[in-house]
Enzyme design. Structure first.
Site, short mmCIF file in Angstrom:
data_model
loop_
_atom_site.label_atom_id
_atom_site.label_comp_id
_atom_site.label_asym_id
_atom_site.label_seq_id
_atom_site.Cartn_x
_atom_site.Cartn_y
_atom_site.Cartn_z
N HIS A 114 -1.16 -26.81 -11.97
CA HIS A 114 -0.39 -25.95 -11.06
C HIS A 114 1.03 -26.47 -10.97
O HIS A 114 1.23 -27.69 -10.87
CB HIS A 114 -1.02 -25.91 -9.67
CG HIS A 114 -2.43 -25.44 -9.69
ND1 HIS A 114 -2.76 -24.12 -9.86
CD2 HIS A 114 -3.60 -26.12 -9.60
CE1 HIS A 114 -4.07 -24.01 -9.87
NE2 HIS A 114 -4.61 -25.20 -9.73
N GLU A 145 -6.76 -28.67 -15.34
CA GLU A 145 -6.27 -27.62 -14.44
C GLU A 145 -4.86 -27.99 -14.01
O GLU A 145 -4.62 -29.10 -13.54
CB GLU A 145 -7.19 -27.53 -13.21
CG GLU A 145 -6.71 -26.58 -12.15
CD GLU A 145 -7.58 -26.60 -10.89
OE1 GLU A 145 -8.74 -27.08 -10.93
OE2 GLU A 145 -7.08 -26.14 -9.84
N PRO A 204 -2.31 -14.92 -14.26
CA PRO A 204 -1.47 -13.86 -13.69
C PRO A 204 -0.19 -14.35 -13.02
O PRO A 204 -0.20 -15.39 -12.37
CB PRO A 204 -2.39 -13.20 -12.65
CG PRO A 204 -3.45 -14.19 -12.36
CD PRO A 204 -3.64 -14.97 -13.63
N ASN A 205 0.85 -13.58 -13.24
CA ASN A 205 2.17 -13.77 -12.63
C ASN A 205 2.97 -14.94 -13.23
O ASN A 205 4.13 -15.14 -12.88
CB ASN A 205 2.08 -13.94 -11.11
CG ASN A 205 1.51 -12.70 -10.45
OD1 ASN A 205 1.97 -11.59 -10.71
ND2 ASN A 205 0.50 -12.86 -9.61
N ARG A 218 10.27 -15.98 -9.77
CA ARG A 218 9.38 -15.95 -8.61
C ARG A 218 9.46 -17.26 -7.83
O ARG A 218 9.41 -18.32 -8.42
CB ARG A 218 7.94 -15.62 -9.01
CG ARG A 218 7.19 -16.71 -9.74
CD ARG A 218 5.76 -16.34 -10.11
NE ARG A 218 4.82 -16.34 -9.01
CZ ARG A 218 3.55 -16.76 -9.11
NH1 ARG A 218 3.07 -17.20 -10.23
NH2 ARG A 218 2.78 -16.71 -8.06
N ASN A 235 -3.48 -23.02 -16.41
CA ASN A 235 -3.00 -22.63 -15.09
C ASN A 235 -3.52 -21.21 -14.87
O ASN A 235 -2.95 -20.25 -15.40
CB ASN A 235 -1.47 -22.67 -15.00
CG ASN A 235 -0.99 -22.35 -13.58
OD1 ASN A 235 -1.78 -21.93 -12.74
ND2 ASN A 235 0.29 -22.56 -13.33
N ARG A 265 -0.05 -26.07 0.56
CA ARG A 265 0.20 -24.64 0.80
C ARG A 265 -0.96 -24.02 1.61
O ARG A 265 -1.70 -24.74 2.26
CB ARG A 265 0.43 -23.94 -0.54
CG ARG A 265 1.62 -24.53 -1.31
CD ARG A 265 1.87 -23.82 -2.62
NE ARG A 265 2.25 -22.43 -2.42
CZ ARG A 265 2.27 -21.51 -3.39
NH1 ARG A 265 1.93 -21.86 -4.63
NH2 ARG A 265 2.62 -20.28 -3.13
N ALA A 324 -3.64 -17.35 -9.51
CA ALA A 324 -4.49 -17.00 -8.35
C ALA A 324 -5.97 -16.94 -8.71
O ALA A 324 -6.83 -17.12 -7.84
CB ALA A 324 -4.02 -15.68 -7.76
N TYR A 373 7.86 -22.84 -7.72
CA TYR A 373 7.57 -22.78 -9.16
C TYR A 373 8.73 -23.21 -10.06
O TYR A 373 8.59 -23.18 -11.28
CB TYR A 373 7.13 -21.36 -9.53
CG TYR A 373 5.93 -20.90 -8.72
CD1 TYR A 373 4.77 -21.66 -8.71
CD2 TYR A 373 5.97 -19.73 -7.97
CE1 TYR A 373 3.66 -21.26 -7.97
CE2 TYR A 373 4.87 -19.32 -7.22
CZ TYR A 373 3.72 -20.09 -7.22
OH TYR A 373 2.64 -19.69 -6.49
C1 DQA Z 1 -0.22 -21.62 -9.11
C2 DQA Z 1 -0.73 -21.72 -7.68
C3 DQA Z 1 -1.59 -20.53 -7.33
O1 DQA Z 1 -2.07 -20.63 -6.02
C4 DQA Z 1 -0.78 -19.25 -7.46
O2 DQA Z 1 -1.59 -18.14 -7.19
C5 DQA Z 1 -0.10 -19.13 -8.77
C6 DQA Z 1 0.50 -20.32 -9.37
C7 DQA Z 1 0.76 -22.76 -9.45
O3 DQA Z 1 1.05 -22.94 -10.62
O4 DQA Z 1 1.27 -23.45 -8.55
O5 DQA Z 1 0.05 -18.05 -9.33
O6 DQA Z 1 -1.33 -21.74 -9.99
#
Ligand code: DQA
Length: 148
Positions: A100, A98, A9-10, A17, A74, A107, A77, A22
């Site tokens: 990020h 995994e 998501p996102n 964003r 990735n 954070r 959240a 990011y």
């Molecule tokens: C994320 C880190 C997560 O905590 C966050 O919710 C994201 C992006 C990252 O790529 O740094 O959506 O996975």
């Protein structure tokens, strides 16, 4: 060698964003770089993004059916909450990394928790778009050593 990149998501909003966490590249731009690198390494690379937990679970099931060798994920959240994605990755039962973009450990505390780190081949966090690139090299090198 078949590798699937999954974004949760996102992550379709990358570039629009929180650039300090990011970076400024759109997901499509990141994927273009990965495509080029995959071609160079002779990896068949697939891409999947969804904002919905169940769709990510289904994409992992499909990876099982399609005999994908490794996943780079990735989960956004959902990393911090999703037992369903963890269970799907256990069904996949092959290496996954995994990823990020941000350094989740620098954070909020809730981002320090991951439902999938302990079953991952490894975790790459904090290198912005390069996290995916590093993960691609890492899974390639791992599969090269282990794949018959
Ligand atoms: C994320 C880190 C997560 O905590 C966050 O919710 C994201 C992006 C990252 O790529 O740094 O959506 O996975």
């Amino acid at each position: 060698m078949k590798v699937l990149i999954i974004n949760g998501p996102n992550l379709n909003m990358l570039g629009k964003r929180e650039n300090t966490h990011y970076g400024s590249q759109a997901l499509s731009e990141i994927n273009e770089i990965l495509k080029k690198e995959a071609k160079r390494l002779n990896i068949k690379l697939g891409f999947f993004q969804s904002n919905t937990e169940g769709e990510i679970v289904s994409a992992i099931h499909k990876a099982v059916e399609e005999n994908i060798d490794g996943i780079i994920i990735n989960a956004g959240a959902y990393t911090h909450t999703s037992i369903a994605i963890r269970d799907a990755l256990l069904i996949f039962n092959k290496p996954f990394i995994e990823v990020h973009l941000s350094n989740v450990f620098a954070r909020e505390e809730f981002r320090h928790i991951s439902m999938i780190s302990d079953i991952a081949l490894g975790v790459i966090s904090g290198f912005k778009e390069d996290s995916y690139y590093l993960a691609l090299l890492a899974i390639y090198r791992h599969l090269q050593k282990t794949k018959a």
